[in-house]
Scaffold this motif. Structure first.
Motif: not given
Length: 263
Positions: A149-154, A157
């Protein structure tokens, strides 16, 4: 329909044999097993009855965040393998991939490349990007798909459905299997593994993240080949922190796995 098109693209990738080739050998044998790992950890954990140190074969994974690696020193202190970040999504390449790739080879460290998956781009495009950037190299370890998971991707998400995620994983895996002729490795963490039932993915060896417990305590009997047990490791020859990993078997198992999996 989308997956049918993707499968056709996989076959076309295999037919055209895209990507660069490297046929040179390392200057040092890439199958040697160095001495027991002489690693430290900024934040050591208590793993209970089975600690990482109970495993014989250890290695690292690196990216641009490890700009200075003395590979000869790292190998002499127990780095038996390295996974090196090559690509992310469909248009990002790690700027230090080539430097790490060549440095590990010169030190005789078996190395493989990994791709960080981007959930907002089709898997087949990402597979093509990886193939464009990672050469088919004699002696290389299998290619790795890193799915988290990439919850902090700019920029992305999104959380697609488990069925969609597994289908995309299989497309990427089949493309790499076809191009490199090796059984790929799938890296993931416990939340992603459970949320998407990743144990259903076929045709891979598993590389599991578990930094506070042994994988058997988190992954419910899932077979694994590599265990990432720390993100705060300290290895002679590497400035700063680095991820630490263990291989599942003993030294004989390691040699057998290398023989079966390397190009």
């Amino acid at each position: 329909m989308r997956h049918a098109i993707a499968l056709a693209l996989i076959l076309s990738l295999a037919a055209c044999g895209g990507g660069r080739r490297e046929t040179h050998q390392s200057t040092t044998s890439p199958t040697a097993t160095p001495s027991r790992a002489n690693f430290g950890d900024v934040h050591p954990q208590d793993f209970g009855s089975t600690a990482p140190q109970d495993h014989r074969i250890h290695g690292i994974d690196v990216s641009k965040f490890q700009p200075a690696v003395d590979w000869q020193t790292a190998q002499a202190n127990g780095v038996s393998f390295a996974f090196i970040k090559a690509t992310e999504g469909g248009d990002q390449a790690d700027p230090l991939f080539r430097q790490h790739w060549q440095g590990a080879a010169r030190a005789g460290v078996p190395r493989g490349a990994y791709h960080f998956y981007y959930h907002c781009r089709p898997a087949i495009e990402q597979a093509r990007w990886f193939i464009d950037n990672v050469p088919r190299t004699q002696g290389a370890l299998p290619p790795v798909l890193d799915m988290e998971w990439t919850p902090t991707s700019p920029t992305c998400r999104i959380r697609n459905s488990p069925d969609h995620i597994r289908a995309e994983a299989q497309i990427f895996i089949r493309a790499l299997q076809s191009h490199y002729g090796q059984r790929p490795i799938l890296y993931t963490a416990i939340d992603f593994f459970e949320d998407n039932q990743m144990w259903k993915v076929q045709g891979v060896d598993f590389w599991l993240r578990s930094v506070a417990a042994h994988p058997r305590d988190l992954y419910a009997g899932q077979h694994w080949t590599f265990w990432q047990y720390s993100g705060t490791g300290q290895v002679p020859g590497i400035a700063g922190k680095v991820d630490l990993n263990a291989f599942a078997g003993n030294a004989r198992d390691w040699q057998a796995w290398l023989a079966a999996s390397q190009r």
